[in-house]
Design a protein around this motif. Structure first.
Motif, PDB file in Angstrom:
ATOM      1  N   TRP A  44       0.845  -1.195   0.000  1.00 21.43           N
ATOM      2  CA  TRP A  44       0.000   0.000   0.000  1.00 21.43           C
ATOM      3  C   TRP A  44       0.880   1.243   0.000  1.00 21.43           C
ATOM      4  O   TRP A  44       2.078   1.173   0.258  1.00 21.43           O
ATOM      5  CB  TRP A  44      -0.897   0.015   1.240  1.00 21.43           C
ATOM      6  CG  TRP A  44      -1.875  -1.109   1.361  1.00 21.43           C
ATOM      7  CD1 TRP A  44      -1.927  -2.044   2.355  1.00 21.43           C
ATOM      8  CD2 TRP A  44      -2.961  -1.425   0.486  1.00 21.43           C
ATOM      9  NE1 TRP A  44      -2.966  -2.911   2.140  1.00 21.43           N
ATOM     10  CE2 TRP A  44      -3.624  -2.558   0.999  1.00 21.43           C
ATOM     11  CE3 TRP A  44      -3.441  -0.867  -0.698  1.00 21.43           C
ATOM     12  CZ2 TRP A  44      -4.732  -3.135   0.398  1.00 21.43           C
ATOM     13  CZ3 TRP A  44      -4.550  -1.441  -1.308  1.00 21.43           C
ATOM     14  CH2 TRP A  44      -5.181  -2.553  -0.765  1.00 21.43           C
ATOM     15  N   CYS A  47      -2.025   6.212   1.813  1.00 23.36           N
ATOM     16  CA  CYS A  47      -2.765   7.395   1.356  1.00 23.36           C
ATOM     17  C   CYS A  47      -4.071   7.602   2.113  1.00 23.36           C
ATOM     18  O   CYS A  47      -4.775   8.578   1.855  1.00 23.36           O
ATOM     19  CB  CYS A  47      -3.121   7.257  -0.123  1.00 23.36           C
ATOM     20  SG  CYS A  47      -1.735   7.026  -1.214  1.00 23.36           S
ATOM     21  N   HIS A  48      -4.440   6.677   2.984  1.00 19.72           N
ATOM     22  CA  HIS A  48      -5.755   6.694   3.614  1.00 19.72           C
ATOM     23  C   HIS A  48      -5.652   6.422   5.106  1.00 19.72           C
ATOM     24  O   HIS A  48      -4.621   5.991   5.607  1.00 19.72           O
ATOM     25  CB  HIS A  48      -6.656   5.630   2.960  1.00 19.72           C
ATOM     26  CG  HIS A  48      -6.806   5.795   1.487  1.00 19.72           C
ATOM     27  ND1 HIS A  48      -7.641   6.729   0.924  1.00 19.72           N
ATOM     28  CD2 HIS A  48      -6.217   5.159   0.448  1.00 19.72           C
ATOM     29  CE1 HIS A  48      -7.573   6.650  -0.396  1.00 19.72           C
ATOM     30  NE2 HIS A  48      -6.698   5.702  -0.708  1.00 19.72           N
ATOM     31  N   ASP A  93      -8.063   2.293   4.544  1.00 19.31           N
ATOM     32  CA  ASP A  93      -8.901   2.993   3.573  1.00 19.31           C
ATOM     33  C   ASP A  93     -10.375   2.764   3.908  1.00 19.31           C
ATOM     34  O   ASP A  93     -10.988   1.792   3.476  1.00 19.31           O
ATOM     35  CB  ASP A  93      -8.590   2.546   2.145  1.00 19.31           C
ATOM     36  CG  ASP A  93      -9.350   3.355   1.100  1.00 19.31           C
ATOM     37  OD1 ASP A  93     -10.282   4.106   1.453  1.00 19.31           O
ATOM     38  OD2 ASP A  93      -9.009   3.226  -0.089  1.00 19.31           O
ATOM     39  N   GLY A  95     -12.883   4.075   2.832  1.00 21.65           N
ATOM     40  CA  GLY A  95     -13.765   4.105   1.669  1.00 21.65           C
ATOM     41  C   GLY A  95     -13.791   2.747   0.984  1.00 21.65           C
ATOM     42  O   GLY A  95     -14.851   2.136   0.802  1.00 21.65           O
ATOM     43  N   ASP A  96     -12.618   2.239   0.607  1.00 13.94           N
ATOM     44  CA  ASP A  96     -12.535   0.918  -0.034  1.00 13.94           C
ATOM     45  C   ASP A  96     -12.660  -0.211   0.991  1.00 13.94           C
ATOM     46  O   ASP A  96     -13.038  -1.320   0.644  1.00 13.94           O
ATOM     47  CB  ASP A  96     -11.201   0.763  -0.788  1.00 13.94           C
ATOM     48  CG  ASP A  96     -11.222   1.448  -2.140  1.00 13.94           C
ATOM     49  OD1 ASP A  96     -12.233   2.080  -2.493  1.00 13.94           O
ATOM     50  OD2 ASP A  96     -10.210   1.342  -2.856  1.00 13.94           O
ATOM     51  N   GLU A 129      -4.317   1.000  -5.173  1.00 18.14           N
ATOM     52  CA  GLU A 129      -5.065   1.943  -4.336  1.00 18.14           C
ATOM     53  C   GLU A 129      -6.311   2.423  -5.096  1.00 18.14           C
ATOM     54  O   GLU A 129      -6.285   2.568  -6.316  1.00 18.14           O
ATOM     55  CB  GLU A 129      -4.205   3.176  -4.015  1.00 18.14           C
ATOM     56  CG  GLU A 129      -2.991   2.886  -3.195  1.00 18.14           C
ATOM     57  CD  GLU A 129      -3.244   2.867  -1.690  1.00 18.14           C
ATOM     58  OE1 GLU A 129      -4.360   3.188  -1.235  1.00 18.14           O
ATOM     59  OE2 GLU A 129      -2.292   2.511  -0.976  1.00 18.14           O
ATOM     60  N   ASP A 130      -7.378   2.663  -4.369  1.00 21.06           N
ATOM     61  CA  ASP A 130      -8.613   3.275  -4.875  1.00 21.06           C
ATOM     62  C   ASP A 130      -9.327   2.472  -5.951  1.00 21.06           C
ATOM     63  O   ASP A 130     -10.086   3.028  -6.743  1.00 21.06           O
ATOM     64  CB  ASP A 130      -8.336   4.699  -5.375  1.00 21.06           C
ATOM     65  CG  ASP A 130      -7.748   5.575  -4.288  1.00 21.06           C
ATOM     66  OD1 ASP A 130      -8.204   5.464  -3.131  1.00 21.06           O
ATOM     67  OD2 ASP A 130      -6.834   6.354  -4.585  1.00 21.06           O
ATOM     68  N   GLY A 132     -11.613   0.282  -5.383  1.00 20.16           N
ATOM     69  CA  GLY A 132     -13.008   0.056  -5.019  1.00 20.16           C
ATOM     70  C   GLY A 132     -13.211  -1.117  -4.081  1.00 20.16           C
ATOM     71  O   GLY A 132     -14.277  -1.728  -4.078  1.00 20.16           O
ATOM     72  N   TYR A 137     -11.739  -4.709  -7.020  1.00 23.82           N
ATOM     73  CA  TYR A 137     -10.544  -5.451  -7.409  1.00 23.82           C
ATOM     74  C   TYR A 137     -10.919  -6.651  -8.273  1.00 23.82           C
ATOM     75  O   TYR A 137     -10.272  -6.919  -9.288  1.00 23.82           O
ATOM     76  CB  TYR A 137      -9.773  -5.883  -6.164  1.00 23.82           C
ATOM     77  CG  TYR A 137      -8.473  -6.588  -6.467  1.00 23.82           C
ATOM     78  CD1 TYR A 137      -7.532  -6.026  -7.329  1.00 23.82           C
ATOM     79  CD2 TYR A 137      -8.173  -7.799  -5.886  1.00 23.82           C
ATOM     80  CE1 TYR A 137      -6.335  -6.663  -7.598  1.00 23.82           C
ATOM     81  CE2 TYR A 137      -6.972  -8.448  -6.147  1.00 23.82           C
ATOM     82  CZ  TYR A 137      -6.056  -7.873  -7.008  1.00 23.82           C
ATOM     83  OH  TYR A 137      -4.876  -8.511  -7.278  1.00 23.82           O
ATOM     84  N   TRP A 158      -6.995   3.443 -16.580  1.00 22.02           N
ATOM     85  CA  TRP A 158      -7.058   3.911 -15.201  1.00 22.02           C
ATOM     86  C   TRP A 158      -5.793   3.497 -14.444  1.00 22.02           C
ATOM     87  O   TRP A 158      -5.220   4.295 -13.705  1.00 22.02           O
ATOM     88  CB  TRP A 158      -8.308   3.348 -14.506  1.00 22.02           C
ATOM     89  CG  TRP A 158      -8.365   3.673 -13.050  1.00 22.02           C
ATOM     90  CD1 TRP A 158      -8.754   4.862 -12.496  1.00 22.02           C
ATOM     91  CD2 TRP A 158      -7.987   2.825 -11.969  1.00 22.02           C
ATOM     92  NE1 TRP A 158      -8.641   4.795 -11.122  1.00 22.02           N
ATOM     93  CE2 TRP A 158      -8.174   3.545 -10.779  1.00 22.02           C
ATOM     94  CE3 TRP A 158      -7.519   1.514 -11.886  1.00 22.02           C
ATOM     95  CZ2 TRP A 158      -7.910   3.008  -9.521  1.00 22.02           C
ATOM     96  CZ3 TRP A 158      -7.258   0.980 -10.634  1.00 22.02           C
ATOM     97  CH2 TRP A 158      -7.458   1.724  -9.475  1.00 22.02           C
TER      98      TRP A 158
END
Length: 181
Positions: A44, A47-48, A93, A95-96, A129-130, A132, A137, A158
């Motif tokens: 990782w 970032c989160h 994270d 969010g994810d 990262e990010d 979802g 993934y 992406w």
């Protein structure tokens, strides 16, 4: 007293085939330092936000404005929170929502010539990262594997780089651990 080294298995929950690492970590590390070990061993980028859950207690970086009741991870050492056979969780994270299952496989005496932390083994690349979370993934893997998939080109764009989900280099992970943890 000889220094204790904890052998941990870190497994990413909700992902198949499994993504996991086996690391050696000094028992005197705070949970903040263990967070850095998990970040670098897994791949990782930190970032989160993150938190640990040990025996129903949440640990992390307290923020009086977020309303979360977290104990400060800087005040908690690994060897005071867990022992051999302990199971605990690390979430990265919010969010994810990447959940990691951690198991203390063994508690060893430090090798006087050993360098810690160390990565002994593992399998598969960390998800990007990010992406979802586990569902995102899975979609990424399906899309990349099938050039006819409707999301194939968008997912490749992406990512912006080649991605080999089966790749993992324990030596590289160990170098990152020694450099940054």
């Amino acid at each position: 007293m000889p220094r204790q080294i904890f052998q941990l298995r870190i497994s990413l929950a909700g992902v198949r085939p499994p993504v996991w690492r086996r690391v050696l970590v000094p028992g005197g590390y705070t949970l903040d330092r263990l967070h850095r070990v998990v970040q670098h061993a897994m791949g990782w980028r930190d970032c989160h936000l993150h938190s640990f859950e040990i025996d129903g207690v949440q640990y992390g970086t307290p923020d009086p404005d977020d309303g979360l009741a977290l104990r400060d991870e800087l005040d908690t050492r690994l060897d005071t929170a867990v022992g051999k056979g302990s199971r605990f969780h690390y979430t990265y994270d919010f969010g994810d929502w990447w959940e990691h299952d951690l198991v203390v496989e063994d508690v060893l005496t430090a090798d006087p010539d050993g360098r810690y932390p160390a990565c002994l083994d593992g399998e598969r690349a960390c998800p990007p990262e990010d992406v979802g979370g586990p569902a995102g993934y899975l979609l990424l893997l399906e899309a990349l594997a099938d050039p006819e998939h409707p999301e194939h080109d968008a997912m490749r764009d992406w990512l912006g780089r080649p991605f080999d989900a089966s790749a993992f280099d324990a030596g590289r992970a160990g170098t990152l651990l020694r450099r940054f943890c």
